[in-house]
Enzyme design. Structure first.
Site, PDB file in Angstrom:
ATOM      1  N   THR A  38      16.660 -53.454   3.936  1.00 41.04           N
ATOM      2  CA  THR A  38      15.606 -54.450   3.639  1.00 41.04           C
ATOM      3  C   THR A  38      14.493 -54.290   4.673  1.00 41.04           C
ATOM      4  OG1 THR A  38      16.866 -56.027   4.967  1.00 41.04           O
ATOM      5  CG2 THR A  38      17.157 -56.137   2.570  1.00 41.04           C
ATOM      6  N   THR A  98      20.691 -57.536   5.682  1.00 42.91           N
ATOM      7  CA  THR A  98      19.994 -58.682   6.277  1.00 42.91           C
ATOM      8  C   THR A  98      18.915 -59.123   5.293  1.00 42.91           C
ATOM      9  OG1 THR A  98      20.386 -57.745   8.453  1.00 42.91           O
ATOM     10  CG2 THR A  98      18.730 -59.489   8.301  1.00 42.91           C
ATOM     11  N   GLU A 140      26.302 -58.920   9.273  1.00 45.39           N
ATOM     12  CA  GLU A 140      26.884 -57.883  10.126  1.00 45.39           C
ATOM     13  C   GLU A 140      26.181 -57.881  11.482  1.00 45.39           C
ATOM     14  OE1 GLU A 140      29.572 -56.087   9.853  1.00 45.39           O
ATOM     15  OE2 GLU A 140      29.028 -55.675  11.929  1.00 45.39           O
ATOM     16  N   PHE A 141      26.954 -57.702  12.554  1.00 47.25           N
ATOM     17  CA  PHE A 141      26.388 -57.769  13.909  1.00 47.25           C
ATOM     18  C   PHE A 141      26.560 -56.452  14.663  1.00 47.25           C
ATOM     19  CE2 PHE A 141      25.751 -62.157  13.231  1.00 47.25           C
ATOM     20  CZ  PHE A 141      26.881 -62.647  12.594  1.00 47.25           C
ATOM     21  N   LYS A 163      22.673 -64.706  10.928  1.00 42.66           N
ATOM     22  CA  LYS A 163      22.251 -63.343  11.249  1.00 42.66           C
ATOM     23  C   LYS A 163      20.923 -63.335  11.974  1.00 42.66           C
ATOM     24  CE  LYS A 163      21.748 -58.966  11.338  1.00 42.66           C
ATOM     25  NZ  LYS A 163      22.540 -58.100  12.206  1.00 42.66           N
ATOM     26  N   ASN A 179      20.153 -62.402  16.136  1.00 44.03           N
ATOM     27  CA  ASN A 179      19.212 -61.374  16.614  1.00 44.03           C
ATOM     28  C   ASN A 179      18.030 -61.987  17.337  1.00 44.03           C
ATOM     29  OD1 ASN A 179      20.634 -59.159  15.970  1.00 44.03           O
ATOM     30  ND2 ASN A 179      19.457 -58.608  14.150  1.00 44.03           N
ATOM     31  N   GLY A 200      13.451 -52.794  21.117  1.00 40.96           N
ATOM     32  CA  GLY A 200      12.982 -52.086  19.916  1.00 40.96           C
ATOM     33  C   GLY A 200      14.132 -51.962  18.941  1.00 40.96           C
ATOM     34  N   CYS A 217      16.072 -53.619  13.988  1.00 39.41           N
ATOM     35  CA  CYS A 217      16.461 -54.988  13.619  1.00 39.41           C
ATOM     36  C   CYS A 217      15.662 -56.104  14.278  1.00 39.41           C
ATOM     37  CB  CYS A 217      17.946 -55.189  13.905  1.00 39.41           C
ATOM     38  SG  CYS A 217      18.968 -54.093  12.925  1.00 39.41           S
ATOM     39  N   LYS A 247      16.972 -46.727  22.181  1.00 39.04           N
ATOM     40  CA  LYS A 247      17.990 -46.969  23.224  1.00 39.04           C
ATOM     41  C   LYS A 247      18.866 -45.739  23.292  1.00 39.04           C
ATOM     42  CE  LYS A 247      21.566 -49.161  20.438  1.00 39.04           C
ATOM     43  NZ  LYS A 247      22.489 -50.319  20.321  1.00 39.04           N
TER      44      LYS A 247
HETATM   45  C1  UDX Z   1      20.916 -55.161  17.383  1.00 36.85           C
HETATM   46  C2  UDX Z   1      21.944 -56.267  17.635  1.00 36.85           C
HETATM   47  O1  UDX Z   1      22.467 -56.116  18.939  1.00 36.85           O
HETATM   48  C3  UDX Z   1      23.072 -56.163  16.616  1.00 36.85           C
HETATM   49  O2  UDX Z   1      23.999 -57.225  16.796  1.00 36.85           O
HETATM   50  C4  UDX Z   1      22.496 -56.258  15.211  1.00 36.85           C
HETATM   51  O3  UDX Z   1      23.488 -56.151  14.255  1.00 36.85           O
HETATM   52  C5  UDX Z   1      21.466 -55.194  15.026  1.00 36.85           C
HETATM   53  O4  UDX Z   1      20.456 -55.279  16.021  1.00 36.85           O
HETATM   54  P1  UDX Z   1      20.706 -52.588  17.908  1.00 36.85           P
HETATM   55  O5  UDX Z   1      19.407 -52.664  17.208  1.00 36.85           O
HETATM   56  O6  UDX Z   1      21.603 -51.456  17.648  1.00 36.85           O
HETATM   57  O7  UDX Z   1      21.542 -53.951  17.597  1.00 36.85           O
HETATM   58  O8  UDX Z   1      20.345 -52.563  19.448  1.00 36.85           O
HETATM   59  P2  UDX Z   1      20.715 -53.366  20.769  1.00 36.85           P
HETATM   60  O9  UDX Z   1      21.809 -52.687  21.470  1.00 36.85           O
HETATM   61  O10 UDX Z   1      20.848 -54.785  20.485  1.00 36.85           O
HETATM   62  O11 UDX Z   1      19.351 -53.121  21.585  1.00 36.85           O
HETATM   63  C6  UDX Z   1      18.132 -53.560  21.041  1.00 36.85           C
HETATM   64  C7  UDX Z   1      16.988 -53.260  22.003  1.00 36.85           C
HETATM   65  O12 UDX Z   1      17.075 -54.131  23.122  1.00 36.85           O
HETATM   66  C8  UDX Z   1      16.984 -51.838  22.551  1.00 36.85           C
HETATM   67  O13 UDX Z   1      15.666 -51.359  22.568  1.00 36.85           O
HETATM   68  C9  UDX Z   1      17.508 -52.008  23.976  1.00 36.85           C
HETATM   69  O14 UDX Z   1      17.009 -51.034  24.846  1.00 36.85           O
HETATM   70  C10 UDX Z   1      16.936 -53.390  24.337  1.00 36.85           C
HETATM   71  N1  UDX Z   1      17.693 -54.098  25.372  1.00 36.85           N
HETATM   72  C11 UDX Z   1      18.991 -54.441  25.145  1.00 36.85           C
HETATM   73  C12 UDX Z   1      17.029 -54.463  26.557  1.00 36.85           C
HETATM   74  O15 UDX Z   1      15.863 -54.161  26.755  1.00 36.85           O
HETATM   75  N2  UDX Z   1      17.732 -55.172  27.496  1.00 36.85           N
HETATM   76  C13 UDX Z   1      19.034 -55.538  27.307  1.00 36.85           C
HETATM   77  O16 UDX Z   1      19.610 -56.178  28.188  1.00 36.85           O
HETATM   78  C14 UDX Z   1      19.698 -55.159  26.087  1.00 36.85           C
END
Ligand code: UDX
Length: 508
Positions: A147, A182, A209-210, A274, A278, A327, A330, A390
């Site tokens: 989505t 989502t 989903e998380f 959800k 986030n 970034g 999500c 990341k």
């Molecule tokens: C996220 C949610 O964590 C997850 O539960 C959901 O289902 C989907 O979106 P994801 O997008 O894989 O997961 O990334 P995440 O590990 O959450 O990191 C998101 C961004 O936050 C990354 O750019 C990461 O570098 C940044 N980040 C994360 C920080 O800048 N500081 C932090 O302490 C943690």
């Protein structure tokens, strides 16, 4: 126990005793059935605790179809097979379908290919492009299509609608639909109406989903909680049956000491969970980034601040790592969707808007720091280490690192990049890709660490410094030891630790 290495006679004996054990357990169950009956703490229904193997579980788990094999869909299909269930993935893209049938996920995710290969080998996992076949082999249908955001921030649900049309034509009374994509709050009801128009009356359960990229398989098999929302309690119970091995952590690799709680609630609430989850995670990161900026102004160390506040169990240590902004596919999308929904209801959602504003500002932090060190950036040679949003993934969607590269190119800098997984960027032609971080730093005026890949943390800083023309190292993820950077003869700048700079305490 790896049987390949056992001498055949020992192998035979082990096999026989194992089969004997299974049969014994099976007979035991047949005979003593209720003896081992336990009250299920989530539904109060009785549940037989088994010593038996996968085959028994498979028989009890409702067969599953997964519509859409992106991150969530592929993990769900592979994991359901791994916990003993039967899953069939529906994928219309021929290229993706053939990769999946060969046990290859169309993206990089640790442990997922292994899961697919094992599932296909056990014949509990299959993939098809035929909705009839998928629906014929399933009872519980997980909707896992993408989505993406529309230009106005609202999620594009066209894939959800076309998936619904595809399955409506071959659905029957056995089926229930589980929305795992989502989708905007209220979508399950919209979907129900759409299906009704198509003459199809399916119970719908919302199951957010998380999972995170880079740890998706583990996050699905060992979730912090499972949320199921529906206006139809019986439908929820049928989905509970799919998750039973995970709820009980009764699968190989399961941890019965960490059984996830099950949240049963209504449709709208589950859909909101959800977005709220986030939005909160993104807000926590924007919060620590804001604090980091204040730390730089007052001369404090955000790392110690984060450690100290994170020890408060009401706050918790996770997601308090400052940097150049969040970034990924999500956070930005879900925040925009939630703000749009709030707006539709006449509410401005100021906190959520601020979370996005702080993040946007944070992405310009590195450019400001570079301008403070190098003044005009036009013609400067800048190295950017890391392009993915990341570490641990090959995903560059809404990546702060790529945003930075665009800004530097727009300012006329000569940008060289290196990322362990990303070897080209379609929309930036003027950027040079290096084969390793040291080559990327060749004659550079400044090096920026944008994504905290482990190999960057292990960089040999004196060698890096020797390759550079300048001496500026901007640590956008606070991974380096300031003293080691200084020892290497580099000027260190990072996020929220002006004291670590050791050379300047001016404003951010
Ligand atoms: C996220 C949610 O964590 C997850 O539960 C959901 O289902 C989907 O979106 P994801 O997008 O894989 O997961 O990334 P995440 O590990 O959450 O990191 C998101 C961004 O936050 C990354 O750019 C990461 O570098 C940044 N980040 C994360 C920080 O800048 N500081 C932090 O302490 C943690």
């Amino acid at each position: 126990m790896d049987r390949a290495h056992l001498p055949s006679d020992v192998h035979q004996r082990v096999l026989q005793s194992y089969q004997r054990l299974t049969v014994a357990l099976f007979i035991a169950h047949a005979v003593c059935g209720d003896m081992d009956e336990r009250r299920d703490r989530t539904s109060g229904r009785s549940w037989r605790r088994r010593g038996g193997g996968m085959s028994e579980t498979a028989a009890q788990l409702p067969p599953v179809a997964v519509v859409g094999t992106g991150y969530v869909g592929t993990v769900v299909a592979g994991a359901v097979a791994a916990i003993g269930g039967h899953a069939i993935g529906l994928e219309v893209d021929a290229e993706k379908l053939s990769a999946l049938r060969a046990g290859r996920a169309p993206f990089r995710e640790p442990g997922l290919d292994e899961l697919l290969v094992a599932g296909l080998a056990s014949r509990r996992l299959a993939f098809t492009r035929d909705p009839d076949e998928a629906m014929a082999r399933a009872e519980v249908v997980f909707l896992c299509v993408g989505t993406p955001s529309c230009p106005d921030g609202r999620p594009d649900v066209s894939a959800v609608a076309s998936a619904a049309r595809a399955i409506a034509s071959c659905a029957d009374r056995r089926h229930i639909l589980v929305t795992k994509s989502t989708v905007p709050i209220g979508s399950a009801r919209w979907l129900s109406g759409l299906l009704e128009e198509l003459g199809c009356d399916l119970p719908i359960v919302s199951n957010p989903e998380f999972l995170r990229e880079g740890s998706a398989v583990n996050d699905f098999l060992h979730p912090d909680r499972i949320v199921l929302g529906s206006d139809d309690p019986a439908a929820i119970e049928r989905v509970v049956n799919v998750y039973r091995p995970i709820l009980e952590q009764r699968f190989s690799g399961g941890d019965p000491r960490r059984q996830p709680p099950l949240i049963r609630t209504g449709l709208l609430t589950a859909e909101t969970v959800k977005y709220a989850a986030n939005a909160f995670l993104a807000t926590k990161i924007s919060f620590i980034n804001e604090i980091a900026n204040i730390c730089e102004l007052v001369g404090a160390d955000v790392i110690d601040v984060a450690t100290a506040i994170g020890l408060d169990t009401r706050i918790g240590p996770s997601f308090l790592e400052p940097g150049i902004g969040w970034g990924g596919s999500c956070f930005g999308k879900d925040l925009a969707a939630l703000v749009a929904t709030a707006e539709e209801c006449g509410y401005q959602a100021p906190l959520l808007r601020a979370t996005v504003a702080v993040n946007t500002r944070q992405r310009s932090l590195v450019v400001e720091k570079l301008q403070r060190h190098l003044q005009v950036l036009r013609g400067r040679r800048i190295t950017v280490l890391g392009l993915t949003f990341k570490p641990g993934t090959d995903d560059t969607r809404d990546s702060p690192a790529i945003d930075l590269v665009h800004r530097l190119v727009d300012l006329g800098a000569a940008v060289t990049v290196y990322d362990p997984l990303i070897k080209r960027l379609d929309d930036v032609s003027t950027v040079t890709f290096a084969r390793d971080p040291y080559e990327a730093a060749e004659r550079s005026d400044a090096v920026v660490l944008a994504t905290d890949w482990p190999e960057f943390v292990a960089l040999d800083l004196p060698i890096l410094a020797a390759r550079m023309r300048g001496d500026v190292l901007i640590d956008g993820r606070n991974v380096f030891d300031p003293a080691a950077v200084h020892m290497a003869g580099l000027r260190y700048d990072c996020v929220g630790r002006s004291s670590a700079r050791g050379w300047d305490k001016t404003s951010v």
